[in-house]
Structure formats: C-alpha cells, structure tokens
Design a protein around this motif. Structure first.
Motif, short mmCIF file in Angstrom:
data_model
loop_
_atom_site.label_atom_id
_atom_site.label_comp_id
_atom_site.label_asym_id
_atom_site.label_seq_id
_atom_site.Cartn_x
_atom_site.Cartn_y
_atom_site.Cartn_z
N GLU A 175 -2.07 -6.02 -20.31
CA GLU A 175 -2.42 -6.93 -21.40
C GLU A 175 -3.69 -7.70 -21.08
O GLU A 175 -4.41 -8.11 -21.98
N THR A 176 -3.93 -7.95 -19.80
CA THR A 176 -5.10 -8.75 -19.42
C THR A 176 -6.01 -7.93 -18.50
O THR A 176 -5.57 -6.95 -17.89
N VAL A 177 -7.24 -8.39 -18.38
CA VAL A 177 -8.20 -7.71 -17.49
C VAL A 177 -7.70 -7.72 -16.05
O VAL A 177 -7.80 -6.73 -15.33
N THR A 178 -7.11 -8.84 -15.64
CA THR A 178 -6.65 -8.93 -14.25
C THR A 178 -5.51 -7.93 -13.99
O THR A 178 -5.43 -7.31 -12.93
N GLU A 179 -4.63 -7.77 -14.98
CA GLU A 179 -3.58 -6.76 -14.81
C GLU A 179 -4.19 -5.35 -14.75
O GLU A 179 -3.74 -4.50 -13.99
N GLY A 180 -5.21 -5.13 -15.56
CA GLY A 180 -5.89 -3.83 -15.52
C GLY A 180 -6.57 -3.60 -14.19
O GLY A 180 -6.57 -2.47 -13.66
N LEU A 181 -7.13 -4.66 -13.63
CA LEU A 181 -7.77 -4.54 -12.31
C LEU A 181 -6.72 -4.19 -11.25
O LEU A 181 -6.96 -3.37 -10.36
N ARG A 182 -5.55 -4.81 -11.39
CA ARG A 182 -4.44 -4.51 -10.46
C ARG A 182 -4.11 -3.02 -10.50
O ARG A 182 -3.97 -2.38 -9.46
N THR A 183 -4.02 -2.47 -11.71
CA THR A 183 -3.74 -1.03 -11.83
C THR A 183 -4.88 -0.21 -11.23
O THR A 183 -4.66 0.74 -10.48
N GLY A 184 -6.10 -0.59 -11.59
CA GLY A 184 -7.27 0.20 -11.16
C GLY A 184 -7.41 0.23 -9.64
O GLY A 184 -7.67 1.29 -9.05
N LEU A 185 -7.22 -0.92 -8.99
CA LEU A 185 -7.35 -0.94 -7.53
C LEU A 185 -6.26 -0.12 -6.87
O LEU A 185 -6.46 0.50 -5.82
N SER A 186 -5.09 -0.09 -7.51
CA SER A 186 -3.99 0.65 -6.87
C SER A 186 -4.19 2.16 -6.99
O SER A 186 -3.45 2.94 -6.41
N MET A 187 -5.22 2.59 -7.75
CA MET A 187 -5.53 4.03 -7.81
C MET A 187 -6.30 4.50 -6.56
O MET A 187 -6.50 5.69 -6.35
N LEU A 188 -6.77 3.53 -5.76
CA LEU A 188 -7.54 3.89 -4.55
C LEU A 188 -6.60 4.24 -3.40
O LEU A 188 -5.48 3.71 -3.31
#
Ligand code: CMC
Length: 387
Positions: free
Chosen positions: A102-115
C-alpha cells in the motif's frame, strides 16, 4: 544458581521496558551524546562530516570504521553504487508487476527482500567486488526501487539509472526524469550523510540482532527497515507534514496544539529517547532547507509551529525535556526536494542502509549471537509456586 538451573527467585528484574540506558554493543561507528546534543559519526562531528563528504564518502568512512578490509574509497563506492543501481533496475518490472503493497516503504521492503544474502558470481551485480556486493546492492537497489515506486504511484514508468552519476544526483533524476539543480543534490547529500548512522537506535539494534544469527546482510537490512517504518522511529515525517497541513493557518497553531496535547496525542517530530536537548541533525536540516528554499513561507510556518509546540510541550510536560528531533526538519527538507510524503521513510532508509550494513560488518566480526533473557511472569505448572 543451582548447577545450570536459574531459580525462579534469581531471575534478574527487567532493567527498563524500553532497554533505556542499556549498553548493547561496542561500536566505532557513531556516538550520540544526548545531554550535549552532539553526534559523532566515524570520527567526525556530524556537522563536519556533512562538509567533508558526499554520501559515497560517508559510506566509505563508515565501512572503514567498521573494519571492512580492503576498505573501498569513496570513488570505488561511487562506481560500485552505479553498477548496483543498474542491476536493480533489471528487476523493477518484476517488483511492479507483483504489487501487494500500500505504501512506498512497504514496496521497498518487498523489493529489498528480492536480493540475495550472498549474491553469486552470475548475479547482475557480479562486477561489484564480492566483499561489498551485498551492502552495495542494498544501497543501490533502495534508491532505484524508491524512485520506481513513487513514479508508479503517479502512473509513470521507471527511469533508467546512470551508473556514472553521483548517487544523490541520480536518485533525484530517476525520480523526476529531469536533472536536479546543484543545490538540490547538495541538500540531499547533506540529508543522507547526516542520517547515515545514529548509535543503537531500534532499527540498527534489529540489524545487529539479525546479523548475530549469521542470517546475512540483506536479511539484516530488511529486518531493520521493518523496525524503521514505525511512527515512533523513521515513520514520523509523513505525520509531521500532515500536522502542518492540518494546522493550516497561524491563528490555528496554538489552539490546535493545545487541543492535541490535552487529548494525549504525541506531536510528531518532538521528543527523543536519548537527546535531552535539540537534536543536532534538526539544525543541519533546518539550515539546508532554508538555503534550498530561501526560507520560503512553508519553512517559516514550520518554524512557527515548532516554537509554539516546544512552548506547549514544556507547559504540559514540565517534568520532561522534550525538544525537536530530526524528523521534524527531515519532513520539511524532503518535501522541499519534491519527495512525496509516503516515500520519506524510504529515503531515510536509502541513507541508513549505510549505517545498518556497517553495523552488520562490525557485528559479524564480534561473532557472538545476541540472545538476552526474559523474566517469566506467567502461570507456573500446578503445584509450583512462583518464588
Ligand atoms: N508529544 C507529546 N508528548 C510527548 C512526546 C511528543 N512528541 N514525546 C514524549 N512525550 C511525553 C510522553 O507522553 C511522556 O509523558 P507522560 O509521562 O506524561 O506520559 C513523556 O513525554 C516521556 O515520554 P517517553 O515515552 O518516556 O519518551 P520515549 O523516550 O519513550 O519517547 C519517542 C521517545 C521518540 C518515542 C517520543 O518522544 C515520541 O513518540 N515522539 C513522537 C514521534 C517522533 O517524533 N518520532 C521520531 C523519533 S526521532 C528519529 C528516530 O528515532 O528515527
């Protein structure tokens, strides 16, 4: 003690529910003097660090202080960060197409966990020296992901990074698809350097606990981000701006503050667990935003609200020393840079990853699992009385 068994009556009492004043680690990274309002980062007073280094330089200084060997120079960090931004851009489509946040910070959480915690030699960022690949990947990805998510929210497609540009400059460019002014790059560098590390705050402690289990750098960064996003830590700037908007006019400042404080609300951007005086970072940001905007109406209004809030808090809480924390002017500064309010915590994370990863390096060298105890206050099995 009887053998290895701790008797019920011997369990020590909890020192403080928020671990106030508990020293949990030794660090060469930063020192917060809450009484003097002083912050030392990698051997510099924070005001001097900002003058001496851009973000890449601050990362190099922190990682060198963490004992990283060989310690990369600022130029090597810049080069590696450019490659990491490029590598991260490659998986933005996958992130955007699986949107659940829902938020950019939640999206960042998802994105970083792809590494990957241990990126292999076949990874897109394989050109980055192996000993800094994971931390640099996290730093580079955070900027690219944040910019792409903000653009996606506005219905715009992501902009490819330029590996040759400085990190702060490239972030603003891929956010807006337009080259930033030099003053904006300088202001964002000042912000990112200033918040790169800050003692044993909640997110850094989280990173160190995770690192102590040997889970890996990216896992530690993702966990730290989860701790950062709360409004009592790095989630405060959005609500600061909401507060300024809700107050709206000069006439409304005092009645609004009185009403909120009387209702038991916490004013966002005020108070700190360690600082008992003004957070020195608030001054750095106040200065930066005043230069950037030429002290525009928004900045003047924020200053008036700040002074009135301090007066109201001192009257309402005479026993507590509550002052302005850095989130107050973070909000005003990042707003002036055109960062949408729900992305402010992500921009904070983009910078703080420098500190988290330095703490991971330090903790990995210590090598000991962080594993405290708790005091059991529940029911004991029948027949056994709590001592
Ligand atoms: N507004 C109103 N009252 C406050 C505030 C505030 N911002 N901060 C503290 N108080 C009061 C609090 O209600 C308590 O009063 P009482 O004893 O009457 O209940 C007293 O001051 C002491 O508070 P505390 O809970 O012991 O303080 P703490 O050390 O646990 O809190 C804090 C630190 C940052 C969580 C708190 O000041 C707060 O909630 N501030 C607002 C949120 C904010 O600005 N967060 C950013 C923190 S700084 C950056 C970072 O860490 O990332």
């Amino acid at each position: 003690m009887s053998g290895n068994v701790t008797l019920k009556s011997e369990m020590p009492a909890v020192t403080a529910s928020g671990l106030d004043n508990v020293v949990a680690a030794e660090t060469a990274l930063s020192h917060v003097d809450g009484e003097a309002g002083r912050l030392i980062v990698a051997g510099y007073d924070v005001e001097e660090l900002v003058k001496a280094h851009d973000f890449e330089g601050a990362v190099a200084a922190l990682w060198a202080a963490a004992g990283l060997e060989p310690a990369p120079s600022a130029a090597e960090i810049r080069n590696a960060l450019g490659r990491a931004r490029e590598a991260a851009f490659g998986y933005i489509p996958a992130l955007l197409s699986s949107k659940r946040h829902e938020t950019v910070t939640e999206g960042l959480r998802t994105g970083l966990s792809m590494l990957a915690d241990e990126p292999g030699e076949d990874a897109a960022d394989r050109d980055i020296p192996a000993h800094i690949r994971a931390p640099v990947s996290a730093l580079g990805a955070a900027a690219v992901i944040t910019a792409a998510l903000v653009r996606a929210e506005a219905g715009k497609s992501p902009v490819a990074p330029d590996r040759h540009a400085g990190h702060a400059e490239d972030f603003i460019r891929i956010l807006r698809d337009e080259a930033p002014a030099a003053a904006e790059v300088e202001a964002l560098n000042a912000y990112m350097v200033t918040v790169a590390d800050h003692g044993m705050n909640a997110s850094t402690f989280t990173a160190r606990v995770i690192a102590s289990t040997k889970a890996g750098t990216i896992s530690a960064v993702v966990g730290a981000l989860c701790a950062l996003k709360g409004p009592l830590h790095g989630g405060a700037p959005g609500p600061v701006l909401d507060m300024l908007d809700e107050i709206g006019t000069r006439e409304n400042i005092e009645p609004w503050l009185e009403r909120k404080i009387a209702g038991g609300a916490r004013l966002m951007g005020f108070g700190h667990r360690v600082y008992r005086v003004r957070d020195p970072r608030a001054d750095v940001f106040n200065k930066a935003v005043t230069i950037l905007t030429n002290g525009n109406e928004r900045v003047r209004f924020a200053r008036e609200v700040e002074l009135a809030a301090l007066k109201a808090l001192r009257a309402a809480k005479p026993g507590h020393r509550i002052d302005t924390n850095m989130e107050y002017y973070t909000a005003v500064l990042l707003e002036a840079l055109g960062i949408p309010r729900d992305a402010v915590t992500s921009v904070f994370a983009m910078a703080r990853i420098a500190g988290w990863t330095a703490h991971v390096m330090e903790q990995e060298r210590v090598g000991r699992l962080i594993r405290p105890q708790s005091r059991y206050v529940g029911h004991w099995p029948e027949g056994e009385a709590a001592a």
